[in-house]
Structures are given as structure tokens and as C-alpha cells.
Design a protein around this motif. Structure first.
Motif, PDB file in Angstrom:
ATOM      1  N   PHE A 181      -1.843  64.416  44.599  1.00  0.00           N
ATOM      2  CA  PHE A 181      -0.680  63.617  44.207  1.00  0.00           C
ATOM      3  C   PHE A 181       0.321  64.485  43.470  1.00  0.00           C
ATOM      4  CE2 PHE A 181      -4.535  60.951  43.730  1.00  0.00           C
ATOM      5  CZ  PHE A 181      -4.303  60.069  44.772  1.00  0.00           C
ATOM      6  N   SER A 210       3.794  61.760  38.792  1.00  0.00           N
ATOM      7  CA  SER A 210       4.839  60.737  38.751  1.00  0.00           C
ATOM      8  C   SER A 210       4.936  60.190  37.325  1.00  0.00           C
ATOM      9  CB  SER A 210       4.444  59.643  39.751  1.00  0.00           C
ATOM     10  OG  SER A 210       5.195  58.483  39.570  1.00  0.00           O
ATOM     11  N   THR A 244     -15.248  55.097  39.674  1.00  0.00           N
ATOM     12  CA  THR A 244     -15.064  56.535  39.623  1.00  0.00           C
ATOM     13  C   THR A 244     -15.881  57.105  38.473  1.00  0.00           C
ATOM     14  OG1 THR A 244     -12.819  56.246  40.420  1.00  0.00           O
ATOM     15  CG2 THR A 244     -13.329  58.319  39.437  1.00  0.00           C
TER      16      THR A 244
END
Ligand code: SAH
Ligand code: SF4
Ligand code: F3S
Length: 469
Positions: A363, A366, A265
Motif C-alpha cells: 500500500f 495514505s 491478523t
């Protein structure tokens, strides 16, 4: 000063290779294996190394996990649901062990690097025979041998990466035309929400000569596409004396002749004009970039420790689009980060509208134990989080479909991968933009790069017809 990276000593690797040969000749060892992989490409590639080691030890691949003698779970812990999925499946094996007492079960990967996790797994799941983490993957043959010989449970967790990288381990790649090459391990960025730096260790780059030799060997073997892997490929080489950086490495790989090069990435903060120029001037680097933005609001970006602003990110996107015609962008986004207000969430939506990505992985935040964000006040309630992600998904869905309309009528080049899941007369593969394209074809086309004229846009894929030569 940065710590310099060293290779794990050759003697250690030779010992593991000798161990694989011993296990091969061992009576009563498991004969077949099945690997279940969670998480990112790093883990997928680690599973290719595990496959290489298991095959060297004489085990063969089982058709599915219900008929394997040895099942290994390579886990991910980046979000709570990744962790729960893995543990849920481990539990499922308990039943299988009742019918096949010979079955051996192992758990490895990022989850095992979380403090106390290996002990917890062994305590809660007494049928797990072996546990090891990411830093001692190379030591798997020895651990496997101990498990078989001593008929007892084996657990080994190495808490630190020790500044080393493994080399010369066997790799069995799952696809003969597409291959992963790890160029660096670990991450130094410590984004406030992220557990990866604590389970994968500090940034360690591989020797550039080794990377180039690996790429050349893949080229000779007929590989058409390579994906260079690292959590932040843009900081490749900073821990090595050679003075090789990522743009220079890419330029050298481009010379080899492999038809397609991708990488991931890229951290936006380190995306340099030099890299953009190499991409623009290259023959083989695909016009596609995964550039995770995470959020569209500056206060949140700062709190996330991303070290760029919305404005800097947008400026880099503009520079990329100026230099690389038709570049296709994708991203990762987190919603409901602690303290995220409605207005701050709107900033993410407006950034998505502005950039117009071809795709986005979204997302819900979390909380991960041990990360700074997990201790922040004002965690967003689940209902709000769910509403926000639905809204964002809807926006991105519309943009994807609008972008895909523009592809209709164009000819794309598709690396044919496999028959499509729905119809075996339809072939499926990725175009240069990393978008799945389906077209009528036959299995003998697998492994070729073929011109396909795009005729239709589906939700996340394109359809086309083969352009006859
Ligand atoms: N090194 C890569 C990403 C690795 S993790 C990068 O920096 O882009 C893949 C993605 O998971 C991240 O981009 C982020 O969007 C998401 N992620 C990481 N930690 C998370 C968390 N605690 N909650 C929700 N999403 C998370
Ligand atoms: Fe996690 Fe940030 Fe490193 Fe990516 S760059 S792995 S999000 S800490
Ligand atoms: Fe997951 Fe580890 Fe990758 S935590 S995202 S498998 S580096």
C-alpha cells in the motif's frame, strides 16, 4: 489496569429480536436488499450479521443493486481510496433513486465512525436515508424500523464502544463450507498511520465458551474451514477474567475437529513461542500465516509505533520456519511513509528478499485525519511513492513466481469453492497455504477437500490435476 469486557445486555438484544419480528409483519417495508461491502474480513463478517438481521425482518436478497428496494453500503476508511470508492458508488445510486423513488439507501461501517462523517454524508448525499456506525450494528433493526415508520432520515452514531460486545445476533454466512468467527473486536495498538483503533474502539474479546460453542455448531453443520478474526488476535483474552489466551483458545478449537483453522491478523510483536508451538503441534491449523511487517527499516518501524525491530521480526520468521515445516507467509507493507528516504525504502526491499513471502499486500501510505503520521513533516511526493510501490511489486512478483515453482509436483489439498471465473469446467479453491488452485473438475466437488497435484504456476494462482483415489 485493563478494562474488562462485558456483553451487551440480553434485554437489549431481545428488544432487537422483537423489533425484527415487528418489521417482518409491516406493510410497505422494503422487500429486497443488497449489501455492498468494502474493507477487511471484519466488515465482510459484519455484512453477514446485517444479512441475518435483514432476512429475519423478512427481506430477501436481490440479484443486484439495481433491483433492490434497500441498498446498504458497509464502508471502510483505512485508506483514502477505500473511502473514495465507497462514496463514488453511493453517488451512483442517486440516479437509481430517480427511477425507483421507493428505494432506501443506508451507509454504515468504519467511515461513519470518523468524527463528523455521518453528518457530512447526510448533508452531501441527501438521498441517503440511514447512517450508523460499527458500535451500534446490533441496533440496526430499530433504526431500520424508524426509517420505515417515520418516513424520515435516521442517523445514529455511538462514539465509544463502551467496553461491550454483541452476542446472539443472527448471522447468515455467505459460504456453507467456510466461516468467519470474530474472537475479538477493536485494536489497542495505535500504529501511527492507522485509523482502525479510532473507528473500531478498544480491544474487546468474546467469551471463550461462546467461541467454542460457535465453532462446534459450525462443525456439526459441515463447515470445513474457519477463520478466526481480530485486528490483533495475539492479544485475545487479556481483557477477560478466564485466563484464556490465544494459544490456549486455538488449541481448544483444534480439538473440535474442523478440518482447517486459520486466523488473522497476528501482530508480530505478540507472536509468542507458545503460539508457534500450538501451531506446530496442531492437527488442523493451516501451515500459513499472515504476518504484516509494514516496513523493513528500524527508524520507520519505531515511528510507526510497531514495537518490534527488523531483527526481532526476522528472528520470529526463522523460529516459525524451524517449527512449522513449509509454512507459507504473507504480509502487508506500506511504502512512502512520511520521511521515508530512498535507503529506508531499500531496507523494505531487502527484507522482502530475505523473508521471501508467498504474497504481499502493498500500500502507498495514505494520511488519515487524526492519526499522528498525518501531521508529520516530509510527506513523500506521489511520483516517488508510485515509483517505489511499482518497484516493490516487481520484486514480490518475482519472489512469488520463484516460490510457486517449488510447489510444482507437490500434492496440495484444495477446499473446492466454486467454478473458476474463466471456465465452468475448472474448479477453484484454496490449498492449505491459502493459495488459489485451479483444476479440471465438476460442481459436485464444491465443499470437498481434494488432493490436487500441482502442475503449473501462474502469477498469483496455481494449476493442478486431481489425484484419483
Ligand atoms: N490489524 C491489521 C491490519 C489492519 S489494516 C494489522 O495490524 O496488521 C490492513 C492494512 O492496511 C495494514 O496492515 C496496513 O498495511 C494498511 N494500512 C493501514 N493504515 C494505512 C494507511 N494509513 N495508509 C496505507 N496503508 C495503511
Ligand atoms: Fe491498525 Fe496497527 Fe491496529 Fe493493525 S495493529 S489495526 S495496523 S493500529
Ligand atoms: Fe477498513 Fe474498518 Fe476493516 S477501516 S480495514 S473495514 S476495520
Amino acid at each position: 489496569m485493563r478494562r474488562m469486557t462485558a456483553e451487551i445486555p440480553q434485554e437489549t438484544i431481545l428488544e432487537e429480536q422483537a423489533c425484527m419480528q415487528r418489521v417482518r409483519g409491516m406493510a410497505g417495508r422494503p422487500a429486497s436488499y443488497f449489501i455492498v461491502t468494502y474493507g477487511c474480513q471484519m466488515n465482510v463478517h459484519d455484512s453477514e450479521t446485517l444479512t441475518g438481521m435483514l432476512e429475519n425482518m423478512g427481506l430477501s436478497a436481490a440479484a443486484d443493486r439495481t433491483c433492490a428496494d434497500f441498498v446498504i453500503f458497509n464502508t471502510c476508511c483505512v485508506r483514502d481510496n477505500a473511502e473514495r470508492r465507497a462514496l463514488g458508488n453511493v453517488t451512483w445510486l442517486k440516479e437509481l433513486k430517480k427511477t425507483n423513488p421507493q428505494l432506501r439507501v443506508a451507509v454504515c461501517g468504519c467511515m461513519i465512525q470518523e468524527p463528523g462523517m455521518a453528518e457530512q454524508i447526510l448533508r452531501t448525499y441527501p438521498f441517503v436515508d440511514l447512517a450508523f456506525g460499527t458500535h451500534n450494528l446490533y441496533h440496526f433493526p430499530t433504526l431500520f424500523e424508524q426509517m420505515v415508520l417515520k418516513q424520515r432520515r435516521v442517523i445514529e452514531v455511538v462514539p465509544d464502544d463502551l467496553g461491550t460486545v454483541p452476542e446472539d445476533l443472527p448471522i447468515v454466512r455467505s459460504n456453507p463450507y467456510q466461516a468467519y468467527i470474530t474472537i475479538m473486536y477493536g485494536c489497542n495498538n495505535f500504529c501511527s498511520y492507522c485509523i482502525v483503533p479510532s473507528v473500531r474502539g478498544r480491544e474487546r474479546s468474546r467469551d471463550s465458551e461462546r467461541i467454542l460453542r460457535e465453532a462446534e455448531a459450525l462443525y456439526r453443520d459441515g463447515v470445513k474451514e474457519i477463520m478466526l478474526l481480530g485486528q490483533n488476535v495475539n492479544s485475545y483474552g487479556l481483557d477477560r477474567p478466564e485466563g484464556m489466551n490465544f494459544p490456549k483458545l486455538l488449541a481448544a478449537i483444534d480439538e473440535i475437529g474442523i478440518e482447517r483453522i486459520r486466523f488473522m491478523t497476528s501482530h508480530p510483536k505478540d507472536l509468542s513461542p507458545e503460539l508457534m508451538d500450538v501451531m506446530a503441534g496442531s492437527r488442523h491449523i493451516c501451515p500459513q500465516l499472515h504476518l504484516p511487517v509494514q516496513h523493513g527499516n528500524n527508524r520507520i518501524l519505531k515511528s510507526m509505533n510497531r514495537r518490534y525491530t527488523r531483527e526481532i521480526y526476522l528472528e520470529k520468521v526463522a523460529m516459525l520456519r524451524e517449527r512449522i515445516k513449509n509454512i507459507s507467509l504473507s504480509t502487508d507493507i506500506i511504502v512512502a511513509y512520511p520521511g521515508e528516504t530512498e535507503q529506508e525504502f531499500r531496507d523494505t526491499c531487502s527484507l522482502v528478499e530475505q523473508v521471501r513471502y508467498d504474497s504481499a499486500f502493498t500500500f502507498i501510505y495514505s494520511p488519515r485525519t487524526g492519526t499522528p503520521a498525518a501531521k508529520m513533516p516530509d510527506q513523500v511526493d506521489p511520483e516517488t511513492a508510485s515509483r517505489r510501490i511499482q518497484e516493490l511489486i516487481a520484486i514480490q512478483k518475482r519472489i512469488t513466481s520463484e516460490n510457486f515453482e517449488h510447489y510444482i509436483g507437490q500434492t496440495h489439498h484444495v477446499l473446492v469453492d466454486a467454478p473458476s471465473r474463466r471456465d465452468i469446467h475448472q474448479m477453484s479453491g484454496k490449498n492449505e497455504y491459502n493459495i488459489t488452485v485451479n483444476f479440471d473438475g465438476s460442481p459436485d466437488m464444491i465443499g470437498s477437500i481434494l488432493p490436487v497435484r500441482i502442475t503449473e504456476a501462474r502469477e498469483t494462482t496455481l494449476r493442478g490435476t486431481l489425484v484419483q483415489a
